[in-house]
Design a protein around this motif. Structure first.
Motif, PDB file in Angstrom:
ATOM      1  N   GLN A  56       0.869  -1.186   0.000  1.00 29.13           N
ATOM      2  CA  GLN A  56       0.000   0.000   0.000  1.00 29.13           C
ATOM      3  C   GLN A  56       0.903   1.232   0.000  1.00 29.13           C
ATOM      4  O   GLN A  56       1.797   1.335   0.836  1.00 29.13           O
ATOM      5  CB  GLN A  56      -0.859  -0.061   1.286  1.00 29.13           C
ATOM      6  N   THR A  57       0.685   2.154  -0.941  1.00 35.69           N
ATOM      7  CA  THR A  57       1.533   3.345  -0.930  1.00 35.69           C
ATOM      8  C   THR A  57       1.179   4.216   0.274  1.00 35.69           C
ATOM      9  O   THR A  57       0.022   4.266   0.712  1.00 35.69           O
ATOM     10  CB  THR A  57       1.372   4.177  -2.221  1.00 35.69           C
ATOM     11  N   THR A  58       2.188   4.898   0.809  1.00 37.82           N
ATOM     12  CA  THR A  58       1.951   5.734   1.991  1.00 37.82           C
ATOM     13  C   THR A  58       2.201   7.211   1.715  1.00 37.82           C
ATOM     14  O   THR A  58       1.839   8.062   2.504  1.00 37.82           O
ATOM     15  CB  THR A  58       2.839   5.269   3.167  1.00 37.82           C
ATOM     16  N   ARG A  59       2.869   7.514   0.595  1.00 35.81           N
ATOM     17  CA  ARG A  59       3.005   8.906   0.150  1.00 35.81           C
ATOM     18  C   ARG A  59       3.383   8.913  -1.330  1.00 35.81           C
ATOM     19  O   ARG A  59       3.889   7.926  -1.850  1.00 35.81           O
ATOM     20  CB  ARG A  59       4.025   9.675   0.997  1.00 35.81           C
ATOM     21  N   PRO A  60       3.109  10.007  -2.028  1.00 36.46           N
ATOM     22  CA  PRO A  60       3.392  10.049  -3.466  1.00 36.46           C
ATOM     23  C   PRO A  60       4.894   9.948  -3.739  1.00 36.46           C
ATOM     24  O   PRO A  60       5.699  10.389  -2.924  1.00 36.46           O
ATOM     25  CB  PRO A  60       2.885  11.428  -3.898  1.00 36.46           C
ATOM     26  N   ASP A  81      14.892 -10.358   5.587  1.00 41.13           N
ATOM     27  CA  ASP A  81      15.300  -9.144   6.313  1.00 41.13           C
ATOM     28  C   ASP A  81      14.368  -7.998   5.937  1.00 41.13           C
ATOM     29  O   ASP A  81      13.673  -8.069   4.925  1.00 41.13           O
ATOM     30  CB  ASP A  81      16.719  -8.737   5.897  1.00 41.13           C
ATOM     31  N   ARG A  82      14.398  -6.936   6.744  1.00 40.84           N
ATOM     32  CA  ARG A  82      13.632  -5.755   6.354  1.00 40.84           C
ATOM     33  C   ARG A  82      14.303  -4.477   6.857  1.00 40.84           C
ATOM     34  O   ARG A  82      15.080  -4.502   7.828  1.00 40.84           O
ATOM     35  CB  ARG A  82      12.206  -5.856   6.866  1.00 40.84           C
ATOM     36  N   VAL A  83      13.986  -3.389   6.176  1.00 40.18           N
ATOM     37  CA  VAL A  83      14.551  -2.098   6.584  1.00 40.18           C
ATOM     38  C   VAL A  83      13.765  -1.620   7.805  1.00 40.18           C
ATOM     39  O   VAL A  83      12.539  -1.538   7.779  1.00 40.18           O
ATOM     40  CB  VAL A  83      14.441  -1.063   5.442  1.00 40.18           C
ATOM     41  N   GLU A  84      14.498  -1.350   8.895  1.00 40.29           N
ATOM     42  CA  GLU A  84      13.852  -0.960  10.151  1.00 40.29           C
ATOM     43  C   GLU A  84      13.936   0.551  10.351  1.00 40.29           C
ATOM     44  O   GLU A  84      13.000   1.180  10.808  1.00 40.29           O
ATOM     45  CB  GLU A  84      14.557  -1.709  11.297  1.00 40.29           C
ATOM     46  N   GLN A  85      15.108   1.098   9.952  1.00 38.29           N
ATOM     47  CA  GLN A  85      15.284   2.543  10.133  1.00 38.29           C
ATOM     48  C   GLN A  85      15.796   3.139   8.827  1.00 38.29           C
ATOM     49  O   GLN A  85      16.730   2.595   8.213  1.00 38.29           O
ATOM     50  CB  GLN A  85      16.348   2.772  11.196  1.00 38.29           C
ATOM     51  N   PHE A 111      15.806   9.842   3.295  1.00 37.43           N
ATOM     52  CA  PHE A 111      14.808   8.926   2.712  1.00 37.43           C
ATOM     53  C   PHE A 111      13.473   8.998   3.448  1.00 37.43           C
ATOM     54  O   PHE A 111      13.417   9.303   4.635  1.00 37.43           O
ATOM     55  CB  PHE A 111      15.324   7.489   2.783  1.00 37.43           C
ATOM     56  N   GLN A 112      12.417   8.676   2.701  1.00 34.03           N
ATOM     57  CA  GLN A 112      11.100   8.518   3.314  1.00 34.03           C
ATOM     58  C   GLN A 112      10.498   7.199   2.863  1.00 34.03           C
ATOM     59  O   GLN A 112      10.801   6.730   1.744  1.00 34.03           O
ATOM     60  CB  GLN A 112      10.194   9.665   2.879  1.00 34.03           C
ATOM     61  N   ALA A 113       9.655   6.613   3.718  1.00 32.86           N
ATOM     62  CA  ALA A 113       8.962   5.390   3.295  1.00 32.86           C
ATOM     63  C   ALA A 113       7.870   5.797   2.318  1.00 32.86           C
ATOM     64  O   ALA A 113       7.165   6.792   2.547  1.00 32.86           O
ATOM     65  CB  ALA A 113       8.361   4.689   4.502  1.00 32.86           C
ATOM     66  N   ALA A 137       6.075  -5.662   6.425  1.00 30.35           N
ATOM     67  CA  ALA A 137       7.195  -4.722   6.339  1.00 30.35           C
ATOM     68  C   ALA A 137       6.650  -3.296   6.311  1.00 30.35           C
ATOM     69  O   ALA A 137       6.154  -2.843   5.282  1.00 30.35           O
ATOM     70  CB  ALA A 137       8.026  -5.006   5.086  1.00 30.35           C
ATOM     71  N   PRO A 138       6.731  -2.588   7.459  1.00 27.69           N
ATOM     72  CA  PRO A 138       6.222  -1.212   7.488  1.00 27.69           C
ATOM     73  C   PRO A 138       6.969  -0.324   6.482  1.00 27.69           C
ATOM     74  O   PRO A 138       6.442   0.674   6.025  1.00 27.69           O
ATOM     75  CB  PRO A 138       6.501  -0.755   8.924  1.00 27.69           C
ATOM     76  N   ILE A 139       8.192  -0.742   6.138  1.00 24.38           N
ATOM     77  CA  ILE A 139       8.938   0.019   5.132  1.00 24.38           C
ATOM     78  C   ILE A 139       9.166  -0.906   3.929  1.00 24.38           C
ATOM     79  O   ILE A 139      10.150  -1.629   3.860  1.00 24.38           O
ATOM     80  CB  ILE A 139      10.278   0.532   5.700  1.00 24.38           C
ATOM     81  N   ALA A 140       8.233  -0.910   2.982  1.00 23.99           N
ATOM     82  CA  ALA A 140       8.330  -1.828   1.834  1.00 23.99           C
ATOM     83  C   ALA A 140       8.903  -1.141   0.600  1.00 23.99           C
ATOM     84  O   ALA A 140       9.277  -1.797  -0.368  1.00 23.99           O
ATOM     85  CB  ALA A 140       6.959  -2.411   1.503  1.00 23.99           C
ATOM     86  N   ALA A 141       8.949   0.204   0.627  1.00 23.56           N
ATOM     87  CA  ALA A 141       9.572   0.949  -0.471  1.00 23.56           C
ATOM     88  C   ALA A 141      10.029   2.292   0.087  1.00 23.56           C
ATOM     89  O   ALA A 141       9.365   2.859   0.967  1.00 23.56           O
ATOM     90  CB  ALA A 141       8.585   1.159  -1.615  1.00 23.56           C
ATOM     91  N   ILE A 142      11.169   2.776  -0.411  1.00 23.50           N
ATOM     92  CA  ILE A 142      11.737   4.020   0.120  1.00 23.50           C
ATOM     93  C   ILE A 142      12.166   4.940  -1.016  1.00 23.50           C
ATOM     94  O   ILE A 142      12.419   4.471  -2.127  1.00 23.50           O
ATOM     95  CB  ILE A 142      12.951   3.734   1.049  1.00 23.50           C
ATOM     96  N   ALA A 143      12.230   6.231  -0.719  1.00 22.89           N
ATOM     97  CA  ALA A 143      12.634   7.180  -1.761  1.00 22.89           C
ATOM     98  C   ALA A 143      13.364   8.368  -1.153  1.00 22.89           C
ATOM     99  O   ALA A 143      12.997   8.855  -0.080  1.00 22.89           O
ATOM    100  CB  ALA A 143      11.402   7.677  -2.513  1.00 22.89           C
TER     101      ALA A 143
END
Ligand code: XMP
Length: 523
Positions: free
Chosen positions: A117-121, A142-146, A151-153, A160-166
């Motif tokens: 689910q996207t969380t921001r544009p 594994d997953r990105v925790e911090q 970067f923003q999620a 995974a609360p952070i499934a994509a970052i930018a």
């Protein structure tokens, strides 16, 4: 785009840094399919490729865990070039870890289907700013925790609360899922946005441009006097090489087609017809069946048979080439996966399960320079440019046929008699597959001759004849394969025809083994 040079269509490119994922080549094929040239280099062997100034970098997935101290890392140069980066799966995790974020072993792993689910544009996932729910393919423990600084999620999944970052400013992105597989919604659009909008690559890598530029490059490389010899097998790679060279240098290309007596029914005549008659390409046909049968007499070991067939091919090819005047070049159908494999081997990172050497290796004693027009192309690209060059569909979409031919489909010793029986049985099987519209439903199909005798009845008499095995497989990469579930009535029809029409065959069986543990060929 007639003035575009080969250099131009390759100069706007994306570098894919490989961490060993089984999907790395698929990422490259998708990017190429979007009209953008890209190259794959191992993570510890890519400095030269970085120096060639790619428009963007993709960090692939991989089997390792970033949390290990000796985990593979992207070279620091990657982050010093100021160009867009997309990390996929392991690539996102190493990107995050190397830039100061934290990656941990997740308590719940995600393998297979997941929802994101996207969380921001973001320019990568939602350039128009709408909310998006995507079905995706995940494969991570594994997953990105911090997040690293800057970067923003931009998306989350259940596990995974952070499934994509930018980091939109630097145009650096990471996604935990695999956009290159068909199970991921909008995977192609995502890669297209990265390649076209974010990296700014134009869609120059098209079959028409590739053909035109390869021809120009060949003309420059070979010059106005150079003469080229090519070992033609009739398979798609050597056929496309022949068509390209013919377009580039006309009758300064001479092809040698060796009929080793281990080809399929009428294959030699069909190859000659396609090349010599339809295209005016010069082909020397060498009828060498007797020499091959003589060399194979008394030899039952599969590896020894392969060696004898391969060496004799080279011997005959060299004899023929030496009779030609002023030959300066030898053409070969090396394709990009061979090149990647050698680069991997050079860096000690190859994952080679089984390698086959095509009949037609370089005769070492011949002082010829090498020309390899398909070196930059994947198999699907070779097929696409084959179509562009006007090769018949039947040639482009033919099932693969091994270099040693029927030599590895006649178990044990090869004889002219067995080769004849097998050719007839195989032709019946293939004709029936075509007739039933099943030929293109399977990846490879053929008959195998088993030199064991089995009892049957013909009329009132007992017979004691040979056995034919039928093999048809479905596979994506030929490294693993499953037996094709052909309909029973179809198999019965083929079996009946073979036993009625081919003498000395008393029984037909169907091979249901998968690979592994069986291989596709029987030898
Ligand atoms: P296997 O039998 O290893 O086959 O599962 C995988 C694919 O490779 C082809 N094959 C060969 N191709 N020379 C070749 O050029 C060979 O010696 C050879 N042996 C197998 C096989 O037909 C299948 O497509």
């Amino acid at each position: 785009m007639s003035s575009t040079t080969q250099h131009d269509i390759q100069s706007q490119h994306i570098l894919i840094i490989d961490f060993g994922s089984q999907y790395t080549q698929l990422i490259a094929r998708r990017i190429r399919g979007l009209g953008v040239y890209c190259e794959i280099w191992p993570y510890d062997h890519c400095e030269q490729a970085l120096a060639r100034k790619p428009q963007g970098i993709i960090l692939s997935g991989g089997p390792e865990t970033v949390t290990a101290t000796a985990a593979p890392r992207a070279p620091d140069t990657v982050f010093a070039l100021g160009i867009p980066i997309l990390g996929i799966c392991y690539g996102m995790q190493t990107l995050a870890a190397q830039l100061g974020g934290q990656v941990i072993a997740a308590s719940k792993h995600e393998y297979g289907h997941a929802q994101v689910q996207t969380t921001r544009p973001s320019a990568l996932l939602t350039p128009t700013g709408e909310d998006l729910k995507l079905n995706v393919w995940m494969s991570h423990g594994d997953r990105v925790e911090q997040l690293p600084a800057g970067f923003q999620a931009i998306a989350r999944s259940d596990n995974a609360p952070i499934a994509a970052i930018a980091d939109e400013q630097r145009q650096w992105y990471g996604i935990q899922f695999h956009p290159e597989v068909t199970q991921t919604d909008q995977g192609e659009q995502l890669l297209a946005r990265f390649a076209h909008q974010i990296c700014g690559c134009e869609p120059l890598w098209t079959p028409g441009n590739i053909v035109q530029n390869t021809i120009t490059r060949l003309q420059t490389q070979i010059g106005s006097q150079g003469r080229v010899v090519l070992g033609l097998s009739g398979g798609v790679d050597s056929s496309v090489v022949a068509f390209l060279l013919h377009r580039a240098i006309g009758d300064r290309l001479i092809c040698i087609f060796v009929d080793n007596g281990l080809l399929r029914l009428h294959e030699g005549d069909e190859v000659m017809a396609t090349f010599a008659q339809q295209q005016g390409i010069r082909v020397i046909r060498v009828n060498a069946a007797e020499r091959f049968y003589a060399a194979l007499t008394g030899i039952a070991d599969p590896e020894q048979k392969r060696k004898i067939i391969g060496n004799l091919f080279i011997e005959i090819f060299a004899e023929q080439a030496q009779q030609l005047n002023n030959i300066t070049w030898l053409a070969q159908g090396t394709i990009y996966p061979d090149v990647i494999e050698s680069a991997g081997a050079a860096s000690g990172k190859a994952h080679v399960i089984k390698s086959h050497h095509n009949v037609g290796g370089l005769p070492e004693q011949m002082p010829l320079a090498l020309v390899e027009p398909l070196r930059d192309l994947f198999k699907d690209e070779v097929r696409r440019i084959g179509t562009e060059l006007g090769l018949p569909d039947a040639m482009i979409w033919r099932h693969p046929f091994p270099g040693p031919g029927l030599g590895v489909r006649i178990l044990g010793e090869v004889t002219a008699e067995f080769a004849d029986l097998l050719r007839q049985a195989d032709a019946i099987f293939i004709a029936e597959l075509r007739q039933a519209n099943l030929y293109h439903e399977v990846s490879q199909a053929f008959a195998v001759f088993l030199p064991v005798q089995s009892v049957g009845v013909v009329g009132d008499a007992r017979c004691y004849d040979y056995v034919i095995a039928l093999r048809a497989v479905k596979t994506i990469d030929f490294m693993t394969a499953e037996s094709a579930q052909l309909p029973y009535p179809f198999l019965e029809r083929v079996s009946r025809r073979i036993m009625n029409e081919v003498s000395d065959i008393s029984r037909v069986v169907y091979d249901v083994s998968s690979k592994p543990p069986a291989t596709i060929e029987w030898e």
